[in-house]
Enzyme design. Sequence first.
Site, PDB file in Angstrom:
ATOM      1  N   ASP A  21      18.426   1.697  78.662  1.00 27.73           N
ATOM      2  CA  ASP A  21      18.377   2.733  77.631  1.00 27.73           C
ATOM      3  C   ASP A  21      16.928   3.150  77.403  1.00 27.73           C
ATOM      4  OD1 ASP A  21      18.667   4.323  75.382  1.00 27.73           O
ATOM      5  OD2 ASP A  21      18.846   2.615  74.012  1.00 27.73           O
ATOM      6  N   ASN A  23      15.995   5.783  75.172  1.00 30.84           N
ATOM      7  CA  ASN A  23      15.718   6.470  73.903  1.00 30.84           C
ATOM      8  C   ASN A  23      16.184   5.713  72.659  1.00 30.84           C
ATOM      9  OD1 ASN A  23      18.461   6.789  74.103  1.00 30.84           O
ATOM     10  ND2 ASN A  23      18.428   9.017  74.261  1.00 30.84           N
ATOM     11  N   ASP A  29      20.900   5.385  80.199  1.00 30.88           N
ATOM     12  CA  ASP A  29      20.813   6.819  80.494  1.00 30.88           C
ATOM     13  C   ASP A  29      20.040   7.067  81.786  1.00 30.88           C
ATOM     14  OD1 ASP A  29      18.060   6.503  79.663  1.00 30.88           O
ATOM     15  OD2 ASP A  29      18.749   6.730  77.595  1.00 30.88           O
ATOM     16  N   GLU A 249      38.098   4.477  97.140  1.00 28.99           N
ATOM     17  CA  GLU A 249      38.772   3.360  96.475  1.00 28.99           C
ATOM     18  C   GLU A 249      40.262   3.494  96.761  1.00 28.99           C
ATOM     19  OE1 GLU A 249      38.936   1.351  92.034  1.00 28.99           O
ATOM     20  OE2 GLU A 249      39.089   3.524  92.219  1.00 28.99           O
ATOM     21  N   HIS A 322      32.250  -2.630  88.616  1.00 28.97           N
ATOM     22  CA  HIS A 322      32.475  -2.367  87.190  1.00 28.97           C
ATOM     23  C   HIS A 322      33.887  -2.704  86.740  1.00 28.97           C
ATOM     24  CE1 HIS A 322      34.002   1.061  89.350  1.00 28.97           C
ATOM     25  NE2 HIS A 322      34.665   1.443  88.273  1.00 28.97           N
ATOM     26  N   ASP A 323      34.812  -2.899  87.677  1.00 31.37           N
ATOM     27  CA  ASP A 323      36.203  -3.227  87.346  1.00 31.37           C
ATOM     28  C   ASP A 323      36.532  -4.702  87.541  1.00 31.37           C
ATOM     29  OD1 ASP A 323      37.051  -0.697  86.567  1.00 31.37           O
ATOM     30  OD2 ASP A 323      37.560  -0.090  88.612  1.00 31.37           O
TER      31      ASP A 323
END
Length: 554
Positions: A21, A23, A29, A249, A322-323
């Site tokens: 991150d 900010n 981001d 995928e 991520h899964d």
Amino acid sequence: MKKSWWKESVVYQIYPRSFKDSNGDGIGDLQGIIAELDYLKKLGVGIIWLSPIYKSPNDDNGYDISDYKDIMKEFGTMEDFQLLLEEAHKRNLKIVMDLVVNHTSDEHKWFKESRKSKNNKYRDYYIWRNGKNGGPPNNWGSYFSGSAWEYDKNTDMYYLHLFSKKQTDLNWENPEVRKEVFDMMKWWLDKGIDGFRMDVISLIAKDIEDGDDKPNSNEVNINSARVHRYLKDMNSEVLSHYDIMTVGETPGVNPYEALKFVGENRNELNMVFQFEHVGIGDGEEGKWGKSEFSLKEFKRIMSKWENVLEEEGWNSLYLSNHDQPRSVSRFGNDTEYRVESAKMLATCIHMMKGTPYIYQGEELGMTNVKFENIYDYRDIETINAYRDYVGSGRKSKEEMMEAIYKRGRDNARTPFQWDDSSNAGFTKGIPWIKVNSNYKSINAKIEIGDEASVFNYYRKLIALRKKHEIIAYGKYELILEEDENIYAYLRKLNNETLLVMCNFSDKSPQFDLPEDIKYNKNELLISNYNVDSYEIEKIKLRPYEARVYLINNM
């Protein structure tokens, strides 16, 4: 076998929301990614795969897209993306985007129009059906629990959503949908991106009329013939005009079916993600049941994919994303032997034939997380499953939390652990999801400076791939097939052989070199323990030990 840059590279997957991150709003981001490109360059990877960064209401963390040509406000702007692309290319890092075109968000302009009336121009962009006997058209179940059909009172019909009800399935039978998707892909490729990872691409063609009630409601009638026709069109119209990498995928696809996607003369995709190895131990309750890992089954699955795709196709090699839960927690030992088993798992995957994928934090040996309360989790699949199982009484709260600790998707989505400062250096604000409490001892700052760290071991593995052609292109051959503790295999190219041995246990089994392997000299390329002797006939392997030898044939 044709040589290609994507066969010789290592891919690093970034989950932008959890990477860095810039900010202070607690959400990773694009500027955060830009700030850490030198970290990735130091690691040695050549390709960055970005999970979705498109505009989205975030019902499923960006996999529900409301505008394919805009950036999620939380992540930044299109100018930020252009800068990321330029800065990555300056460092010879390629950028691969996530392509999510099985479905859109229900907030996409196409669906907003589609639901207005049955004769709207966009009606046929989605899959609408009349109900049956006062209920949905059939008993298909969503992968995220409940029915795959959602009633829409405006037109008194149901629309299909294989995932969240806010993830509305596109109708790929409509040529206008295909044209819209292909034009969008060209738009991104003309910006200079280097390829696509295609979300659940094997699901884009469904046979609804033949898909009435099924014994297992989560079975969906996928029309593979049409899937391949659509992908051939995509390749002809778009992909073949660019020097890019594509990976699809493909849940439910076996290696023989995979050849239809990736065969060198098929003109479809470069690689697919298979799911057999990460589903080991799944039962009637899928990943939420009791899951026992079997090394013999793991070897059988990995070897099957290596052998079937050997001549005509190409493998994607991964243990986490991520899964999936963290690989060291799923396949290794995330307590006493965390460092050793993280290195061993990396060795096993990176020495196989195919393109290795590293999921952010895997190179640090990041582990699963145990939040005490379900309200600390953010993943829609996890939350829905908890409500479903606990609400129905099929599992107690304690049983369901244990299942989530093992296999829940948020295990992989906690913030990247940069250092031992507040919130692991991920953000100066309040993180969108809690940081794993072990960040003070497991973080990038510590590992970069420690020659014996998991991070620096990954660097060595990646450097070896660049140095030795046999690692990318050598033929794979499993040995010690029945051994319940050791995964050992050979890679062969010209007059060289790689011998890879990986102990998947906390025991000390003996590795016995098969008698038919003859050699005149050997070189230890890498190991996760200090090795005194270079003899390879009989080796007492230490817990989670891994070694790779380069041996010259006699």
